[in-house]
Design a protein around this motif. Structure first.
Motif, mmCIF file in Angstrom:
data_model
loop_
_atom_site.group_PDB
_atom_site.id
_atom_site.type_symbol
_atom_site.label_atom_id
_atom_site.label_comp_id
_atom_site.label_asym_id
_atom_site.label_seq_id
_atom_site.Cartn_x
_atom_site.Cartn_y
_atom_site.Cartn_z
ATOM 1 N N PHE A 72 13.534 30.116 3.697
ATOM 2 C CA PHE A 72 13.309 31.555 3.794
ATOM 3 C C PHE A 72 11.890 31.853 3.340
ATOM 4 C CE2 PHE A 72 15.785 31.194 -0.272
ATOM 5 C CZ PHE A 72 14.794 31.553 -1.176
ATOM 6 N N THR A 73 11.399 32.976 3.815
ATOM 7 C CA THR A 73 10.076 33.454 3.426
ATOM 8 C C THR A 73 10.282 34.679 2.562
ATOM 9 O OG1 THR A 73 9.141 32.627 5.489
ATOM 10 C CG2 THR A 73 7.859 34.287 4.302
ATOM 11 N N PRO A 80 -0.019 35.792 -3.816
ATOM 12 C CA PRO A 80 -0.446 37.072 -3.251
ATOM 13 C C PRO A 80 0.196 37.409 -1.905
ATOM 14 C CG PRO A 80 -2.210 35.444 -3.079
ATOM 15 C CD PRO A 80 -1.105 34.823 -3.880
ATOM 16 N N LYS A 81 0.623 36.398 -1.154
ATOM 17 C CA LYS A 81 1.234 36.615 0.158
ATOM 18 C C LYS A 81 2.635 36.021 0.165
ATOM 19 C CE LYS A 81 -3.116 36.382 2.661
ATOM 20 N NZ LYS A 81 -3.873 35.711 3.696
ATOM 21 N N PRO A 82 3.488 36.435 1.108
ATOM 22 C CA PRO A 82 4.814 35.809 1.224
ATOM 23 C C PRO A 82 4.691 34.302 1.436
ATOM 24 C CG PRO A 82 4.716 37.808 2.535
ATOM 25 C CD PRO A 82 3.312 37.528 2.070
ATOM 26 N N ARG A 130 11.981 22.273 -2.334
ATOM 27 C CA ARG A 130 11.217 21.032 -2.417
ATOM 28 C C ARG A 130 9.974 21.100 -1.551
ATOM 29 N NH1 ARG A 130 11.854 17.960 1.619
ATOM 30 N NH2 ARG A 130 13.292 18.608 3.223
ATOM 31 N N LEU A 131 9.917 22.145 -0.693
ATOM 32 C CA LEU A 131 8.747 22.378 0.150
ATOM 33 C C LEU A 131 8.300 23.824 -0.005
ATOM 34 C CD1 LEU A 131 9.940 20.739 3.519
ATOM 35 C CD2 LEU A 131 8.527 19.687 1.740
ATOM 36 N N MET A 132 7.003 24.015 0.021
ATOM 37 C CA MET A 132 6.434 25.355 0.054
ATOM 38 C C MET A 132 5.476 25.384 1.243
ATOM 39 S SD MET A 132 4.449 27.530 -2.885
ATOM 40 C CE MET A 132 3.049 26.431 -2.986
ATOM 41 N N PRO A 150 16.012 34.446 -2.923
ATOM 42 C CA PRO A 150 15.484 35.108 -1.729
ATOM 43 C C PRO A 150 15.189 36.587 -2.049
ATOM 44 C CG PRO A 150 17.857 34.914 -1.550
ATOM 45 C CD PRO A 150 17.460 34.238 -2.838
ATOM 46 N N PHE A 151 14.111 36.809 -2.770
ATOM 47 C CA PHE A 151 13.801 38.129 -3.330
ATOM 48 C C PHE A 151 13.781 39.253 -2.298
ATOM 49 C CE2 PHE A 151 11.497 35.140 -6.237
ATOM 50 C CZ PHE A 151 12.360 35.264 -7.306
#
Length: 176
Positions: A72-73, A80-82, A130-132, A150-151
């Protein structure tokens, strides 16, 4: 086991023995977790029933990759960004360890600790990222693991309470 006359015969005893052995083997397999082949990146301890190192469940990155993955994003207070995060759902990691309890203490590599109610794992699609942005996270970039909520999916998650339940550089989940 008895035959029609109420007697136990060798075949009935053999069938009963096979059944007991099969149940014992199934139970033993259900209580163990494969051993990590690579460096351990996550230890789950406390209320766990599936272990692979004494009374702990330890995972390497490949073991976490084998679990179903979720992406999810979301906007976070730290970037500063999603950012897009990918990893197994926290509830799947807990299930893989046979974890049961009411509280989770997430412990980071620097010994930072945060308390997470156990039911957060079922109420929200919390992931052990585990990944960004489709890349592994080095330690200096909050990795290798990051508990992230998932804000952007619910207003209630965009609060200090849930931001504080996130944990980067995650190393241990203590189940109570």
């Amino acid at each position: 086991m008895t035959d029609a006359k109420g007697a136990t015969g060798p075949l009935s005893r053999l069938a009963a023995g096979v059944l007991v052995a099969a149940c014992t083997l199934f139970q033993a397999q259900a209580q163990t977790l494969e051993k990590p082949a690579g460096p351990v990146v996550l230890t789950v301890q406390g209320g766990v029933s599936k272990t692979n190192q004494g009374d702990k469940a330890q995972f390497d990155m490949k073991m976490l990759e084998k679990l179903p993955q979720k992406s999810f994003t979301t906007q976070t207070p730290w970037y500063p960004k999603p950012v897009t995060f990918t990893g197994p759902l926290l509830r799947d990691v807990l299930a893989a360890a046979g974890a049961k309890g009411s509280k989770i203490t997430a412990v980071a590599l620097n010994d930072y600790k945060t308390e997470i109610p156990f039911d957060d794992a079922s109420r929200h699609d919390v992931i052990v990222a585990r990944l960004m942005n489709d890349r592994p996270m080095p330690i200096r970039e909050k990795g290798p693991l990051f508990i992230i909520f998932p804000f952007d999916t619910k207003a209630e998650l965009r609060t200090e309470l849930y931001y504080n339940r996130s944990a980067w550089q995650l190393s241990t989940l203590q189940i109570r």
